[in-house]
Design a protein around this motif. Structure first.
Motif: not given
Ligand code: MG
Length: 378
Positions: A66-68, A95-98, A189-191
């Motif tokens: 859900t974060h991604s 893909a950033h947290d895969l 956007a992650d932050e």
């Molecule tokens: Mg992240």
């Protein structure tokens, strides 16, 4: 797609895929990357990996999945407004947290400590390993064979030593170049996503309170506004009304400041982006407010004794699993045993790939299967 700025990444100025493929029909190259990411096994596992709270602690807490999705949603809004490639920003975000280990940062720190003598473990680099090597879905190549710009966007940071071994995707770290604006957007956007959802999850867990948050400037103004406008509003709704105002403030500020930064550089091409300083940025004032919020979350939530206890357990599970697999590789599932290993470092990398791929609950179960003396269902 909407009009792209001349300095946006575009399929026509992409450096393409490592293995050439026919152009996709009815979707862009970056939409194809996004689709491959969504269909990957590593993406599905994000559902059972956590950020702050462990998966079994409650059904409403954010997971990495859900974060991604929240990161992708925020990144797309920003990219669209700045006339940048929305599909690429989305693919990078998803893909950033895969490559994340089970149990969030506690898991990553534990695995990194285990891998110290073998080149270390970094979740960012691991995300790239997942899409470049570890996914086994295609007849003709390992990994997902994503476009250069998607891969480069996933690789957010990297040491010079690792960069030198990564080929073209590591080059920018050796030349001190910036990634695409789309990658810069995914990063911020992650932050925005985690600062805000950690406020929400932290409150839901009861580990932090609205009264404490009223001391944090980024929260305070919005919280007072909501309370003044709706004096009888139930607390959960107060939280949502506050958090959505915070996200809106951060996103609008980022767009405004980034437009200003881009305008000042007179960019004409994608190459200009690579050599310019980082242009996607918050204003100084909002960056400072974000810093204060982050600091609050670190001391009050991430280091709360309740979270620390779970982290300590998580670290133990990861290091004990790593230790026993290194001591006796016959305990590993066959596909990891069979991986060709010239030395201990190769062997350790196979163990790290196995452990990093685990979900929270799988790691807990695997630990029990191996270490529990009482009978455990297999
Ligand atoms: Mg992240």
């Amino acid at each position: 797609m909407h009009d792209l700025a001349p300095y946006a990444v575009n399929a026509s100025n992409s450096r393409g895929r490592s293995i050439a493929e026919d152009a996709p029909q009815g979707r862009s190259e970056f939409q194809r990357d996004r689709d491959r990411i969504i269909h990957s096994g590593a993406f599905r596992r994000l559902e059972y990996k956590t950020q702050v709270f462990v998966n079994h602690e409650g059904d409403l807490f954010r997971t990495r999945l859900t974060h991604s999705i929240e990161v992708a949603q925020i990144a797309r809004s920003i990219a669209r407004r700045l006339h940048l490639n929305e599909d690429l920003a989305e693919a990078i975000s998803l893909a950033h947290d895969l490559g994340h280990t089970p149990f969030g940062h506690a898991g990553q720190d534990a695995l990194n400590a285990c891998m110290k003598a073998y080149g270390g473990f970094e979740h960012n680099l691991q995300s790239l390993r997942v899409v470049d090597l570890l996914e086994e879905r295609y007849a003709e190549f390992d990994g997902l064979n994503l476009c250069f710009e998607t891969r480069a966007g996933i690789l957010k940071h990297c040491s010079a030593e690792n960069a030198a071994q990564l080929g073209e995707v590591g080059e920018r770290f050796l030349r001190d170049q910036r990634p695409s604006l789309e990658a810069q957007i995914a990063n911020l956007a992650d932050e925005i996503a985690y600062n805000n959802h950690d406020v929400d999850d932290g409150l839901r867990s009861g580990l932090i309170t609205l009264e404490q948050l009223a001391e944090v400037p980024l929260v305070a103004a919005h919280l007072h506004e909501v309370r003044a406008a709706y004096p009888a509003l139930p607390e959960r709704r107060v939280v949502h009304e506050t958090v959505r105002r915070m996200i809106n403030t951060l996103v609008s500020d980022l767009i405004r400041q980034s437009e200003r930064n881009i305008g000042a550089q007179r960019l004409v091409s994608l190459e200009d982006v690579y050599s310019a300083p980082a242009l996607i940025a918050f204003s100084t004032e909002i960056a400072e407010q974000q810093r204060v919020l982050k600091n609050f979350l670190r001391t009050q939530l991430y280091r709360h004794y309740h979270v620390m206890r779970m982290s300590a357990k998580a670290q133990r599970i990861i290091s004990e699993l790593f230790g026993i697999f290194m001591a006796d590789k016959r305990l590993l599932p066959p596909q990891f045993q069979q991986r060709e290993a010239r030395d201990d470092a190769d062997r350790a990398r196979a163990v790290a790939d196995y452990v990093a791929g685990m979900t929270d609950r799988y790691a807990i179960r695997e630990h029990r299967r191996i270490f529990a003396v009482e009978e455990v269902p297999v």
